[in-house]
Scaffold this motif. Structure first.
Motif, PDB file in Angstrom:
ATOM      1  N   ILE A 178      29.677 -21.450  -8.876  1.00 34.37           N
ATOM      2  CA  ILE A 178      30.005 -22.121  -7.617  1.00 34.37           C
ATOM      3  C   ILE A 178      31.058 -21.276  -6.910  1.00 34.37           C
ATOM      4  O   ILE A 178      32.130 -21.013  -7.452  1.00 34.37           O
ATOM      5  CB  ILE A 178      30.523 -23.558  -7.854  1.00 34.37           C
ATOM      6  CG1 ILE A 178      29.456 -24.370  -8.601  1.00 34.37           C
ATOM      7  CG2 ILE A 178      30.880 -24.225  -6.520  1.00 34.37           C
ATOM      8  CD1 ILE A 178      29.921 -25.756  -9.013  1.00 34.37           C
ATOM      9  N   ASP A 179      30.687 -20.819  -5.712  1.00 36.06           N
ATOM     10  CA  ASP A 179      31.487 -19.865  -4.955  1.00 36.06           C
ATOM     11  C   ASP A 179      32.291 -20.591  -3.883  1.00 36.06           C
ATOM     12  O   ASP A 179      31.818 -21.584  -3.328  1.00 36.06           O
ATOM     13  CB  ASP A 179      30.497 -18.910  -4.270  1.00 36.06           C
ATOM     14  CG  ASP A 179      31.105 -17.570  -3.936  1.00 36.06           C
ATOM     15  OD1 ASP A 179      32.290 -17.361  -4.224  1.00 36.06           O
ATOM     16  OD2 ASP A 179      30.373 -16.732  -3.388  1.00 36.06           O
ATOM     17  N   ASP A 180      33.458 -20.086  -3.573  1.00 31.55           N
ATOM     18  CA  ASP A 180      34.226 -20.555  -2.411  1.00 31.55           C
ATOM     19  C   ASP A 180      34.538 -22.040  -2.426  1.00 31.55           C
ATOM     20  O   ASP A 180      34.690 -22.656  -1.366  1.00 31.55           O
ATOM     21  CB  ASP A 180      33.464 -20.266  -1.091  1.00 31.55           C
ATOM     22  CG  ASP A 180      33.247 -18.779  -0.867  1.00 31.55           C
ATOM     23  OD1 ASP A 180      33.800 -17.990  -1.641  1.00 31.55           O
ATOM     24  OD2 ASP A 180      32.522 -18.424   0.072  1.00 31.55           O
ATOM     25  N   PHE A 181      34.627 -22.619  -3.602  1.00 32.90           N
ATOM     26  CA  PHE A 181      34.869 -24.064  -3.647  1.00 32.90           C
ATOM     27  C   PHE A 181      36.220 -24.378  -2.995  1.00 32.90           C
ATOM     28  O   PHE A 181      37.211 -23.702  -3.234  1.00 32.90           O
ATOM     29  CB  PHE A 181      34.838 -24.595  -5.078  1.00 32.90           C
ATOM     30  CG  PHE A 181      34.941 -26.098  -5.130  1.00 32.90           C
ATOM     31  CD1 PHE A 181      33.821 -26.887  -4.930  1.00 32.90           C
ATOM     32  CD2 PHE A 181      36.166 -26.720  -5.324  1.00 32.90           C
ATOM     33  CE1 PHE A 181      33.913 -28.263  -4.926  1.00 32.90           C
ATOM     34  CE2 PHE A 181      36.267 -28.100  -5.324  1.00 32.90           C
ATOM     35  CZ  PHE A 181      35.141 -28.873  -5.123  1.00 32.90           C
ATOM     36  N   ILE A 201      37.285 -19.023  -7.523  1.00 32.66           N
ATOM     37  CA  ILE A 201      38.351 -19.486  -6.639  1.00 32.66           C
ATOM     38  C   ILE A 201      38.452 -18.534  -5.449  1.00 32.66           C
ATOM     39  O   ILE A 201      38.670 -17.331  -5.632  1.00 32.66           O
ATOM     40  CB  ILE A 201      39.712 -19.536  -7.384  1.00 32.66           C
ATOM     41  CG1 ILE A 201      39.575 -20.255  -8.743  1.00 32.66           C
ATOM     42  CG2 ILE A 201      40.782 -20.185  -6.526  1.00 32.66           C
ATOM     43  CD1 ILE A 201      39.182 -21.700  -8.659  1.00 32.66           C
ATOM     44  N   ASP A 202      38.272 -19.070  -4.266  1.00 31.96           N
ATOM     45  CA  ASP A 202      38.265 -18.262  -3.052  1.00 31.96           C
ATOM     46  C   ASP A 202      39.550 -17.444  -2.906  1.00 31.96           C
ATOM     47  O   ASP A 202      40.638 -17.896  -3.253  1.00 31.96           O
ATOM     48  CB  ASP A 202      38.086 -19.163  -1.835  1.00 31.96           C
ATOM     49  CG  ASP A 202      37.819 -18.362  -0.576  1.00 31.96           C
ATOM     50  OD1 ASP A 202      36.720 -17.787  -0.480  1.00 31.96           O
ATOM     51  OD2 ASP A 202      38.721 -18.282   0.285  1.00 31.96           O
ATOM     52  N   ARG A 203      39.395 -16.250  -2.341  1.00 25.36           N
ATOM     53  CA  ARG A 203      40.547 -15.353  -2.268  1.00 25.36           C
ATOM     54  C   ARG A 203      41.686 -15.901  -1.412  1.00 25.36           C
ATOM     55  O   ARG A 203      42.844 -15.548  -1.627  1.00 25.36           O
ATOM     56  CB  ARG A 203      40.129 -13.961  -1.819  1.00 25.36           C
ATOM     57  CG  ARG A 203      39.704 -13.835  -0.388  1.00 25.36           C
ATOM     58  CD  ARG A 203      39.642 -12.362   0.002  1.00 25.36           C
ATOM     59  NE  ARG A 203      39.301 -12.215   1.390  1.00 25.36           N
ATOM     60  CZ  ARG A 203      38.068 -12.031   1.842  1.00 25.36           C
ATOM     61  NH1 ARG A 203      37.065 -11.958   1.009  1.00 25.36           N
ATOM     62  NH2 ARG A 203      37.835 -11.904   3.127  1.00 25.36           N
ATOM     63  N   ALA A 235      38.870 -15.693 -10.604  1.00 25.54           N
ATOM     64  CA  ALA A 235      39.744 -15.522  -9.434  1.00 25.54           C
ATOM     65  C   ALA A 235      39.191 -14.405  -8.562  1.00 25.54           C
ATOM     66  O   ALA A 235      38.947 -13.300  -9.043  1.00 25.54           O
ATOM     67  CB  ALA A 235      41.163 -15.189  -9.877  1.00 25.54           C
ATOM     68  N   GLU A 236      39.003 -14.701  -7.294  1.00 26.85           N
ATOM     69  CA  GLU A 236      38.494 -13.694  -6.353  1.00 26.85           C
ATOM     70  C   GLU A 236      39.626 -13.115  -5.527  1.00 26.85           C
ATOM     71  O   GLU A 236      40.633 -13.790  -5.292  1.00 26.85           O
ATOM     72  CB  GLU A 236      37.531 -14.343  -5.360  1.00 26.85           C
ATOM     73  CG  GLU A 236      36.173 -14.620  -5.870  1.00 26.85           C
ATOM     74  CD  GLU A 236      35.247 -14.959  -4.706  1.00 26.85           C
ATOM     75  OE1 GLU A 236      34.159 -14.390  -4.681  1.00 26.85           O
ATOM     76  OE2 GLU A 236      35.613 -15.774  -3.848  1.00 26.85           O
ATOM     77  N   GLY A 237      39.433 -11.891  -5.062  1.00 27.20           N
ATOM     78  CA  GLY A 237      40.385 -11.301  -4.118  1.00 27.20           C
ATOM     79  C   GLY A 237      41.729 -10.961  -4.735  1.00 27.20           C
ATOM     80  O   GLY A 237      42.754 -11.023  -4.056  1.00 27.20           O
TER      81      GLY A 237
HETATM   82 CA    CA Z   1      33.677 -16.186  -2.832  1.00 29.87          CA
END
Ligand code: CA
Ligand code: C2E
Ligand code: CA
Ligand code: CA
Length: 278
Positions: A178-181, A201-203, A235-237
């Motif tokens: 699940i992206d960008d939640f 987790i969105d950046r 963790a993204e970004g």
């Molecule tokens: Ca994302």
């Protein structure tokens, strides 16, 4: 005040006219780009925080126009989605991404997976599962080599069919992220009901950890919630070591970001793998 109101209404409708025209030009150019191979994929490594080992890659779509200009995906993907072009493009890029993964795996990383972003229209399309199965077969990939990334916007139009498709994908052996939640119209119940393996987790939230502001409290909350639900947290970004340490301490198992590696061409990614061999 009245004429001012009318004036801004006229301006407003002119703006919309402009947007519609821009959109139709963009769509025309995008169809052409697809036919003329201006589209290509880049790959960004996903690493395990505890060991630094690469666990997978995310395929990210790029469009380089003839004049060299890179059209940002956030601009052209919505147009591809609304026109339905994303369905054909999505099948094409799934194949390209899995072929690239074969090369990455053969280079000494046999357990790596490939994460592919799938738009709601594409996921809901009849025949999506058949396309996935056929592509896995054609590219001689194990189902477990494939991760599907979806956003919470899949919930628009009813959760039941989506749950069904994701369940079947996971039964086949593929994984779901699940992206960008938290960035859209989130509902905590989606998180609980969507069959998934990873939570990204969105950046915007990840980067706020360093500033310790409002966003960082949201990040902490989503991480805690995801862990509670047994999801692997990504963790993204992550752009520096400080944030890398923070997300590790908060219980993220994996990370992506410029600190580890930028999105790269297939050739660059192969070189990156050699340098980062652990
Ligand atoms: Ca994302
Ligand atoms: P996303 O799936 O959330 O992808 C992560 C975005 O963050 C990518 O932007 C990536 O280049 C960028 N990024 C990664 N690490 C860092 C970092 O450390 N710092 C910063 N500032 N940015 C970082 P990109 O490639 O521009 O993609 C934007 C969005 O376009 C993606 O967001 C995804 O929603 C969509 N997209 C890209 N490729 C595809 C595709 O093949 N299919 C579909 N449906 N959507 C795609
Ligand atoms: Ca993604
Ligand atoms: Ca995003």
């Amino acid at each position: 005040a009245k004429s001012q109101g009318l004036g801004s209404a006229v301006e407003f409708s002119q703006d919309i006219g402009l947007q519609v025209r821009e959109r139709s030009h963009l769509l025309r150019d995008l169809r052409m780009a697809f036919d003329e191979s201006q589209l290509f994929l880049t790959y960004q490594p996903k690493v395990e925080l505890a060991t630094g080992r690469v666990v997978g890659a995310e395929a990210l779509l790029r469009w380089r126009r003839d004049d060299g200009y890179l059209v940002p995906p956030d601009r052209f993907i919505p147009v591809a989605e609304q026109s339905g072009l994303i369905v054909g493009m999505g099948s094409w890029l799934l194949q390209i991404a899995l072929l690239a993964l074969q090369r990455f795996r053969a280079a000494g990383f046999p357990n790596m997976h490939m994460a592919v972003n799938v738009s709601p229209v594409q996921l809901r399309q009849t025949g999506f599962l058949a396309v996935v199965q056929e592509t896995l077969r054609q590219t001689q990939s194990e189902a477990s080599a494939l991760e599907i990334e979806i956003t919470e916007s899949v919930a628009v139009g009813g959760l039941e069919p989506v749950i069904e498709i994701l369940t079947r994908l996971r039964e086949m052996g593929s994984t779901v992220a699940i992206d960008d939640f938290g960035t859209g119209y989130s509902s905590l119940s989606y998180l609980e009901r969507l069959p998934a393996d990873r939570l990204k987790i969105d950046r915007s939230f990840v980067q706020s950890l360093e500033r310790d502001d409002h966003g960082s409290r949201i990040a902490r909350t989503i991480i805690a919630l995801g862990r509670e639900l047994g999801l692997t947290i990504v963790a993204e970004g992550v752009e520096n070591e400080t944030v890398g340490r923070l997300v590790t301490a908060l219980g993220c198992a994996e990370a992506q970001g410029y600190h580890y590696g930028r999105p790269m061409s297939e050739e660059q990614f192969l070189e990156w793998l050699q340098v980062h061999q652990k």
